[in-house]
Enzyme design. Structure first.
Site, PDB file in Angstrom:
ATOM      1  N   SER A   1       0.841  -1.185   0.000  1.00 30.13           N
ATOM      2  CA  SER A   1       0.000   0.000   0.000  1.00 30.13           C
ATOM      3  C   SER A   1       0.881   1.241   0.000  1.00 30.13           C
ATOM      4  O   SER A   1       2.053   1.190   0.409  1.00 30.13           O
ATOM      5  CB  SER A   1      -0.904   0.009   1.235  1.00 30.13           C
ATOM      6  N   ARG A   2       0.318   2.366  -0.460  1.00 31.78           N
ATOM      7  CA  ARG A   2       1.043   3.629  -0.332  1.00 31.78           C
ATOM      8  C   ARG A   2       1.257   3.980   1.137  1.00 31.78           C
ATOM      9  O   ARG A   2       2.216   4.653   1.494  1.00 31.78           O
ATOM     10  CB  ARG A   2       0.262   4.748  -1.022  1.00 31.78           C
TER      11      ARG A   2
ATOM     12  N   TYR B   1       4.433  -1.319  -4.232  1.00 27.64           N
ATOM     13  CA  TYR B   1       3.792  -2.155  -5.248  1.00 27.64           C
ATOM     14  C   TYR B   1       4.823  -2.922  -6.072  1.00 27.64           C
ATOM     15  O   TYR B   1       4.620  -4.091  -6.411  1.00 27.64           O
ATOM     16  CB  TYR B   1       2.940  -1.299  -6.177  1.00 27.64           C
TER      17      TYR B   1
ATOM     18  N   LEU C   1      -6.668  -0.792  -7.577  1.00 29.98           N
ATOM     19  CA  LEU C   1      -6.221   0.592  -7.464  1.00 29.98           C
ATOM     20  C   LEU C   1      -7.170   1.530  -8.210  1.00 29.98           C
ATOM     21  O   LEU C   1      -8.087   1.082  -8.900  1.00 29.98           O
ATOM     22  CB  LEU C   1      -4.798   0.710  -8.028  1.00 29.98           C
TER      23      LEU C   1
ATOM     24  N   HIS D   1      -4.880   0.985 -13.381  1.00 31.37           N
ATOM     25  CA  HIS D   1      -5.072  -0.430 -13.717  1.00 31.37           C
ATOM     26  C   HIS D   1      -4.120  -0.885 -14.822  1.00 31.37           C
ATOM     27  O   HIS D   1      -3.542  -1.975 -14.756  1.00 31.37           O
ATOM     28  CB  HIS D   1      -6.515  -0.680 -14.149  1.00 31.37           C
TER      29      HIS D   1
ATOM     30  N   LYS E   1     -12.965  -3.703 -11.880  1.00 24.41           N
ATOM     31  CA  LYS E   1     -13.611  -3.019 -12.999  1.00 24.41           C
ATOM     32  C   LYS E   1     -13.542  -1.502 -12.767  1.00 24.41           C
ATOM     33  O   LYS E   1     -13.464  -1.058 -11.613  1.00 24.41           O
ATOM     34  CB  LYS E   1     -15.070  -3.498 -13.149  1.00 24.41           C
TER      35      LYS E   1
ATOM     36  N   ARG F   1     -14.034   8.353  -6.560  1.00 22.19           N
ATOM     37  CA  ARG F   1     -15.025   8.267  -7.635  1.00 22.19           C
ATOM     38  C   ARG F   1     -15.510   9.641  -8.082  1.00 22.19           C
ATOM     39  O   ARG F   1     -16.208   9.757  -9.092  1.00 22.19           O
ATOM     40  CB  ARG F   1     -16.192   7.396  -7.194  1.00 22.19           C
TER      41      ARG F   1
END
Length: 326
Positions: free
Chosen positions: A29-30, A50, A66, A71, A89, A158
């Site tokens: 993870s970051r 990563y 992510l 992606h 997705k 989002r």
């Protein structure tokens, strides 16, 4: 696992641990402290970043949940390291990137699959079987709704256009995928109307129509302005198949309702973890060198139609899907 958010640690990691044929080996993870805390909780190791996780020789497959814009990079890097890849997705946001991933997967002889967990819930197979058996006659219309509210100012990715945000790439792809899978093809044209919530820079609601020709259509609505709603209907000439909890959460029962002029009946299906079923299907195909349970061609179709619908709504102009370049 590339990431250690609450979503990942509450749904995806338990699914991997519970799945037959696989084990959770490492997380990155970051937020390194966050990764270490999650690793302690699940009994796996925390990699410093990563790149270290992708290079880990004990890792056979990588899950990429992510932000949408990342992606492509991490799927390609995982394939180059000889790993199978399960990707949240939407797999990618541009058609050209599908070709890059498909070429890389062939070159590496590794499996890449988009993580549409809902497809692995038994209620989807049951609805499809009822349709194929002619329970409601030939399919004429798909209605699909998926909505839940995301508050402005929440910091949710989002709502960030730089990270591939927007309702289409979050909830919209589910509704599009349902329609394309039901008709087993892409629509000829798409049209729609979208809303951008004041203060935001991505579409936050969209209502659209997908025209499959010969009087067959799909009517979709999806939103991060309102909700919750998660249902689809398969309207045949003589009845309707309803999946009222289409994207069931872990621990919620699934089921279908069938309505015809003569009768109505419902079927409840056992509670399952469709994240686990998804992981098991992926693992089985990867171990056997078999075809993907969700082929890249189907993912490309859904992505193309979703992007076309987004463009059609933004320009208030119908889009011909076959000629659409995205």
């Amino acid at each position: 696992m590339l990431g250690a958010t609450g979503y990942i640690s509450s749904l995806l990691m338990p699914a991997i641990q519970a799945s037959a044929g696989s084990s959770l080996v490492a997380v990155a993870s970051r937020d390194r402290r966050g990764a270490e805390a999650v690793a302690d909780r699940f009994g796996c190791r925390a990699q410093p970043d990563y790149a270290a996780l992708v290079a880990d020789p004990d890792v056979d497959a990588v899950y990429v949940p992510l932000p949408n814009t990342e992606h492509l990079e991490w799927t390609l890097r995982a394939l180059a390291a000889g790993k199978h890849v399960l990707v949240e997705k939407p797999l990618v946001l541009r058609g050209a990137d599908f070709a890059r991933i498909a070429d890389a997967a062939r070159a590496a002889d590794r499996l890449v699959m988009e993580a549409f967990m809902y497809r692995f819930h038994p209620q989807q197979a049951r609805a499809a079987a009822l349709l194929a058996e002619g329970a409601v006659g030939p399919l004429r219309l798909v209605r699909a709704s998926f909505a839940y509210p995301i508050a402005s100012g929440s910091g949710n990715i989002r709502l960030d256009p730089a990270l591939g945000g927007g309702a289409t790439w979050d909830v919209g792809v589910y509704a599009v995928d349902v329609a394309c899978a039901a008709f087993d093809r892409a629509p000829l044209t798409v049209s729609g109307q979208s809303t951008v919530r004041p203060g935001e820079s991505v579409e936050t609601s969209l209502a659209g129509v997908l025209d499959f020709g010969d009087g067959r259509r799909a009517v979709l609505d999806y939103s991060i302005d309102y909700g919750p709603c998660a249902e689809y209907q398969l309207q045949g000439e003589s009845g309707t198949i309803v999946v009222p909890n289409a994207w069931a959460k872990d621990g919620e029962p699934g089921g279908v309702i069938v309505r015809t002029e003569k009768e109505t009946w419902s079927e409840e299906l056992p509670v399952v973890d469709h994240y686990q079923l998804q992981v098991e299907a992926f693992v089985e195909a990867a171990r056997a060198g078999a075809a993907s349970p969700l082929p890249l061609a189907a993912s490309e179709r859904t992505g193309r139609v979703a992007a076309a619908l987004q463009a059609a709504a933004a320009d208030a102009t119908p889009v011909t899907v076959a000629a659409f370049s995205w």
